[in-house]
Write a protein that holds these residues in place. Structure first.
Motif, short mmCIF file in Angstrom:
data_model
loop_
_atom_site.label_atom_id
_atom_site.label_comp_id
_atom_site.label_asym_id
_atom_site.label_seq_id
_atom_site.Cartn_x
_atom_site.Cartn_y
_atom_site.Cartn_z
N UNK A 203 19.44 44.12 -49.77
CA UNK A 203 18.95 45.29 -49.04
C UNK A 203 17.51 45.09 -48.58
N UNK A 204 16.70 44.42 -49.39
CA UNK A 204 15.32 44.15 -48.99
C UNK A 204 15.28 43.21 -47.79
N UNK A 205 16.16 42.21 -47.79
CA UNK A 205 16.21 41.29 -46.65
C UNK A 205 16.63 42.01 -45.38
N UNK A 206 17.60 42.91 -45.51
CA UNK A 206 18.04 43.68 -44.34
C UNK A 206 16.91 44.57 -43.85
N UNK A 207 16.17 45.15 -44.79
CA UNK A 207 15.05 46.01 -44.42
C UNK A 207 14.04 45.25 -43.55
N UNK A 208 13.80 44.00 -43.92
CA UNK A 208 12.83 43.20 -43.17
C UNK A 208 13.41 42.73 -41.84
N UNK A 209 14.68 42.35 -41.86
CA UNK A 209 15.28 41.71 -40.70
C UNK A 209 15.77 42.70 -39.64
N UNK A 210 16.31 43.85 -40.07
CA UNK A 210 16.98 44.76 -39.13
C UNK A 210 16.02 45.21 -38.03
N UNK A 211 16.43 45.10 -36.77
CA UNK A 211 15.55 45.53 -35.67
C UNK A 211 15.40 47.04 -35.64
N UNK A 212 14.23 47.49 -35.25
CA UNK A 212 13.96 48.91 -35.10
C UNK A 212 14.14 49.32 -33.64
N UNK A 213 14.54 50.58 -33.40
CA UNK A 213 14.70 51.03 -32.01
C UNK A 213 13.36 50.95 -31.26
#
Length: 524
Positions: A203-213
């Motif tokens: 979940x931490x990796x996704x938090x860093x990687x996921x693009x923001x709008x």
């Protein structure tokens, strides 16, 4: 402890405990909104099912827990459907029977490290399969999905943009399974801790990687909430109040005005006076008005619920007819068989008609909106398709007037936060009687909610965003991954059962029967 043990031995008392354990997750949803409780709410249910003496008893524990869960998250239906609510909860609760069996299969006794590790994959996948099946509109839709309890948690909303509410449900069940292992199985604690650490790392990796709008401007949308209106002439009185509240928006530079579900109780073609008055409002405010017509159509048979856009010159021709209707509320499934529900509650006396496709409307000012009507905000796929079709803003027109003094209005308003986060699009949830709410493209709340005691018109200044979230691009991939895990389990179990038969030695002929000879008699 002895008393508790006797409760577990008695089938009926054990079933009561399972119902109560299954109902616990409801406190993670609004109105209580104990979002943190969702991470341990399933533990009592898991611990109960793992102690079942047989696989059949574990399946009963799953069924009874499912009954408790469905009854708890839909308890606000009791005043409308009465005893039929319990019947529906019992039918849908049966979906959790296989899940209860899986709990005993992987957590029962003293599971090995391998079995415990498999439980962290199989049990969340089994739960997701249940949510998938019950999400079918004919079975009541995806109301009360476990992941929806995290609607106000910013890290969870970020995960929703990657895998939707499905990913949140998957991770929540995995954490519950790990906690159950920590509590009940000493030998598997290392595996449980490893599972928790792996979940936290992922979940931490996704938090860093996921693009923001990508925010590229601001839009101003007004929500008109008239509040409760009673009486035989309530459609006319409601329109009069909406007209007065909308007129107060003049001069506030809004881009669109949104009314709630069933805000207009007349077909605009049959009532040109209502159409003219609404068009006059659009001219006075300087923005189109999105109304919701709940009436018998003049151009085709039947009653429709429709989002209709009205501009300064009258209806623009943009219209969306509600596609997914509320079972028993707007139609009765298999009416010839279940029509008796209308005699014990407030089930629909006449079935509404369905629309045939979703619509994205151009409302001017370079703004394109995607309307949804009430129950449809519970379906992640509908908002995802609107975002993929180019909607800049998602609009939900709803009415929870029937359930005014329950947890339903808050639960319904919270769903818009998930839909906004999943799609990276701001979302407006406009109702007749509350709760109305607005969320930005990250799922964060914009302004304050309009509660069930409000009768007002409010302008919301919200960010406009573009870009495509991973969830919009890749769809329901957590569901597909869960189904693959279950398919692999079925193959493994099948091979395990067949292999002993194949490896068994061939049957040989029975040994010849030996005849015991009597000792020879000595000769005379």
């Amino acid at each position: 402890m002895k008393i508790f043990g006797r409760w577990l031995v008695s089938p009926w008392r054990r079933s009561v405990l399972a119902v109560l354990a299954g109902a616990l997750p409801v406190f993670a949803f609004p109105a209580p909104s104990w979002w943190w409780f969702a991470y341990v709410a399933l533990v009592p249910w898991l611990l109960l099912a793992r102690t079942a003496a047989t696989g059949r008893r574990a399946a009963y524990d799953g069924w009874c827990g499912g009954l408790g869960f469905m009854l708890a998250v839909h308890h606000w239906l009791l005043p409308s459907l009465h005893v039929f609510t319990v019947v529906l909860a019992a039918l849908l609760g049966a979906l959790w029977a296989p899940w209860g069996w899986l709990v005993r299969r992987f957590l029962g006794g003293t599971p090995s490290a391998g079995r415990a590790a498999a439980a962290l994959l199989v049990l969340p996948s089994g739960w997701l399969a249940v949510e998938l099946v019950r999400s079918w509109q004919g079975l009541g839709g995806p109301w009360g999905m476990l992941g929806a309890s995290q609607w106000q948690v910013a890290p969870a909303l970020r995960l929703a943009s990657v895998g939707g509410v499905w990913l949140l449900s998957l991770l929540l069940v995995a954490v519950n399974v790990a906690v159950a292992l920590l509590v009940a199985v000493r030998a598997a604690r290392t595996c449980a801790l490893a599972g928790l650490l792996a979940t936290a790392a992922a979940t931490s990796a996704v938090w860093v990687w996921a693009p923001r709008p990508d925010v590229d401007g601001r839009i101003r949308i007004a929500v008109v909430q008239p509040g409760p209106v009673d009486g035989a002439d309530s459609p006319q009185r409601r329109f009069d109040r909406e007209e007065r509240l909308t007129r107060a928006l003049a001069g506030q530079r809004v881009d669109l005005v949104v009314w709630g579900e069933s805000s207009v109780g007349f077909d605009l073609a049959d009532r040109p006076d209502i159409a003219r008055r609404t068009a006059a409002l659009a001219r006075e405010v300087g923005a189109d008005v999105l109304v919701n017509v709940d009436a018998r159509r003049s151009d085709r048979p039947g009653i429709y619920k429709s989002s209709v856009l009205v501009g300064p010159d009258g209806p623009t021709g943009d219209r969306y007819d509600k596609m997914r209707l509320v079972p028993f509320g707007e139609y009765v499934p298999a009416r010839s068989l279940l029509g008796w529900a209308t005699s014990v509650g407030k089930a629909a006396g006449e079935d509404r008609r369905r629309g045939t496709g979703q619509v994205v409307m151009d409302v001017g000012h370079g703004l394109r909106v995607g309307p949804l009507i009430c129950f449809e905000t519970a379906f992640p796929d509908m908002s995802r398709h609107l975002a993929a079709d180019g909607a800049d803003v998602l609009l939900a027109q709803s009415s929870t007037a029937t359930f005014q003094h329950s947890w339903a209005p808050e639960q319904h308003a919270s769903l818009a936060a998930l839909r906004a986060a999943e799609t990276g699009r701001p979302m407006v949830h406009a109702t007749l009687t509350g709760v109305s709410a607005v969320y930005g493209p990250n799922g964060q709340r914009v302004g304050s909610w309009l509660g069930t005691d409000a009768s007002t018109a409010r302008v919301y200044d919200m960010p406009k965003a573009h870009g495509t979230t991973p969830y919009v691009r890749f769809g329901d991939w957590p569901v597909h991954a869960a189904l693959l895990v279950l398919a692999a389990l079925c193959v493994t179990e099948g091979v395990r059962r067949v292999r002993p038969r194949r490896s068994a030695p061939a049957l040989s002929a029975p040994p010849a029967r030996t005849v015991r000879e009597s000792p020879a008699r000595p000769g005379r």
